[in-house]
Write a protein that holds these residues in place. Structure first.
Motif, short mmCIF file in Angstrom:
data_model
loop_
_atom_site.label_atom_id
_atom_site.label_comp_id
_atom_site.label_asym_id
_atom_site.label_seq_id
_atom_site.Cartn_x
_atom_site.Cartn_y
_atom_site.Cartn_z
N PHE A 48 0.81 -1.22 0.00
CA PHE A 48 0.00 0.00 0.00
C PHE A 48 0.85 1.27 0.00
CE2 PHE A 48 0.20 -2.18 4.08
CZ PHE A 48 1.04 -1.33 4.77
N GLY A 49 2.16 1.17 -0.18
CA GLY A 49 3.05 2.32 -0.15
C GLY A 49 4.37 1.92 0.47
N LYS A 50 4.79 2.66 1.47
CA LYS A 50 6.03 2.37 2.18
C LYS A 50 5.76 2.42 3.68
CE LYS A 50 8.79 2.57 -1.56
NZ LYS A 50 8.64 3.74 -2.35
N LEU A 51 6.64 1.77 4.43
CA LEU A 51 6.61 1.81 5.89
C LEU A 51 7.96 2.29 6.39
CD1 LEU A 51 4.82 -1.56 6.63
CD2 LEU A 51 3.97 0.71 7.23
N GLY A 52 7.95 3.19 7.34
CA GLY A 52 9.17 3.67 7.96
C GLY A 52 9.23 3.21 9.40
N ILE A 53 10.44 2.90 9.86
CA ILE A 53 10.64 2.43 11.23
C ILE A 53 11.71 3.31 11.86
CG2 ILE A 53 11.27 0.48 12.70
CD1 ILE A 53 10.49 -1.33 10.27
N ARG A 54 11.40 3.85 13.03
CA ARG A 54 12.33 4.68 13.79
C ARG A 54 12.74 3.88 15.04
NH1 ARG A 54 12.28 9.92 12.84
NH2 ARG A 54 10.08 9.88 12.31
N VAL A 55 14.04 3.70 15.23
CA VAL A 55 14.54 2.90 16.35
C VAL A 55 15.65 3.63 17.10
CG1 VAL A 55 14.05 0.75 15.10
CG2 VAL A 55 16.36 1.64 15.11
N SER A 56 15.90 3.15 18.31
CA SER A 56 17.12 3.48 19.06
C SER A 56 17.82 2.15 19.29
CB SER A 56 16.76 4.17 20.38
OG SER A 56 16.11 3.26 21.24
N ASP A 57 18.82 2.14 20.13
CA ASP A 57 19.56 0.90 20.36
C ASP A 57 18.69 -0.23 20.89
OD1 ASP A 57 21.91 1.92 19.43
OD2 ASP A 57 22.62 2.55 21.39
N GLU A 58 17.67 0.11 21.68
CA GLU A 58 16.91 -0.93 22.36
C GLU A 58 15.42 -0.99 22.00
OE1 GLU A 58 17.71 -1.45 26.59
OE2 GLU A 58 19.18 0.18 26.38
N ILE A 69 11.85 0.09 19.44
CA ILE A 69 11.15 0.65 18.28
C ILE A 69 10.41 1.87 18.83
CG2 ILE A 69 9.36 0.28 16.54
CD1 ILE A 69 11.73 -1.62 16.18
N HIS A 70 10.62 3.02 18.22
CA HIS A 70 9.96 4.24 18.68
C HIS A 70 8.74 4.59 17.84
CE1 HIS A 70 12.70 5.58 21.84
NE2 HIS A 70 13.59 4.89 21.16
N GLU A 71 8.72 4.13 16.59
CA GLU A 71 7.61 4.52 15.73
C GLU A 71 7.64 3.69 14.46
OE1 GLU A 71 5.80 8.78 14.37
OE2 GLU A 71 7.98 8.57 14.29
N GLU A 93 16.32 -3.90 11.20
CA GLU A 93 16.31 -5.07 10.33
C GLU A 93 15.38 -6.15 10.87
OE1 GLU A 93 19.38 -8.22 8.23
OE2 GLU A 93 20.16 -6.49 9.32
N ILE A 94 15.43 -6.38 12.18
CA ILE A 94 14.54 -7.37 12.82
C ILE A 94 13.09 -6.95 12.64
CG2 ILE A 94 13.81 -8.30 15.06
CD1 ILE A 94 16.85 -8.13 15.87
N ALA A 95 12.80 -5.68 12.91
CA ALA A 95 11.43 -5.18 12.75
C ALA A 95 10.98 -5.31 11.31
CB ALA A 95 11.34 -3.73 13.21
N GLY A 96 11.84 -4.98 10.37
CA GLY A 96 11.50 -5.10 8.95
C GLY A 96 11.16 -6.52 8.57
N LEU A 114 8.44 -7.36 19.30
CA LEU A 114 9.33 -6.22 19.18
C LEU A 114 9.32 -5.40 20.46
CD1 LEU A 114 8.21 -5.07 15.62
CD2 LEU A 114 10.36 -6.22 16.22
N PRO A 115 10.46 -4.85 20.85
CA PRO A 115 10.51 -3.99 22.03
C PRO A 115 10.03 -2.58 21.66
CG PRO A 115 12.69 -4.18 21.07
CD PRO A 115 11.78 -5.08 20.26
N LEU A 116 8.82 -2.28 22.06
CA LEU A 116 8.20 -1.00 21.74
C LEU A 116 8.44 -0.01 22.87
CD1 LEU A 116 4.76 -2.34 20.44
CD2 LEU A 116 6.84 -1.86 19.12
N ALA A 117 8.88 1.19 22.54
CA ALA A 117 9.12 2.22 23.54
C ALA A 117 7.79 2.76 24.03
CB ALA A 117 9.97 3.35 22.95
N LEU A 118 7.57 2.62 25.30
CA LEU A 118 6.34 3.08 25.92
C LEU A 118 6.24 4.60 25.80
CD1 LEU A 118 3.92 2.22 27.66
CD2 LEU A 118 5.35 2.62 29.65
#
Length: 185
Positions: free
Chosen positions: A25-35, A37-39, A58-61, A77-81
């Protein structure tokens, strides 16, 4: 899926998105830090691909790609609260809606003792779509909006996701008894 508090020392990557991947349906973007997934963000088809520039991206992808192939693929996935206690409670309830099922904003609101508009706002503010499947929350007469939009590529993404999961927004079933006993922290 698990939510953990992100500490102030975990800075967002300065370049923004750690991965931009294709989606039907388009593209997906993933924003992460070391530990964490932020968005996860929906992007239009013309957005350029990039990354991954981080192992967690890469793991999230890979997990997202599995889901895009098989709607029953789980996420771990480790999601940032983040978000208010109320929003986190709504997102937890959304996470309990099984694949193939939809609830209206009103049905979900009744289950969590809230108001439909507040549920809709929390759905639109969901930082982890797909993992927290806010696309499974629909309007009484149709799909409703998606990510605070009522058209365009975002609504097309919602339609694709519902079809991918074999969910039918016009054929909502009754809420599942006892499913939404979500506790505040």
């Amino acid at each position: 899926m698990y939510l953990r508090p992100a500490t102030a020392s975990l800075a967002m990557p300065p370049t923004g998105l750690s991965l931009v991947m294709p989606a039907p349906f388009g593209k997906l973007g993933i924003r992460v830090s070391d530990e964490f997934i932020h968005e996860i963000v929906f992007l239009p088809a013309e957005h350029p691909l990039s990354g991954p520039d981080h192992a967690l991206a890469e793991i999230a992808g890979r997990q997202i790609q599995r889901y895009l192939t098989d709607p029953d693929a789980p996420f771990d996935l480790p999601l940032a609260l983040r978000g208010t206690r109320f929003r986190r409670r709504i997102w937890a309830a959304i996470g309990l809606i099984p694949r193939g099922r939809t609830l209206t904003y009103g049905e979900l609101a009744r289950n969590v003792e809230s108001a439909p508009r507040a549920v809709g706002q929390a759905c639109g503010d969901n930082p982890f779509p797909l993992v927290i499947p806010c696309h499974r929350v629909v309007a009484r007469h149709g799909p409703g909006g998606f990510a605070h939009e009522r058209g365009g590529y975002l609504l097309s993404a919602k339609h694709w996701l519902l079809q991918h999961e074999d969910a039918h927004p016009s054929g909502n079933q009754a809420p599942l008894p006892g499913l939404f006993q979500v506790q505040d922290d």
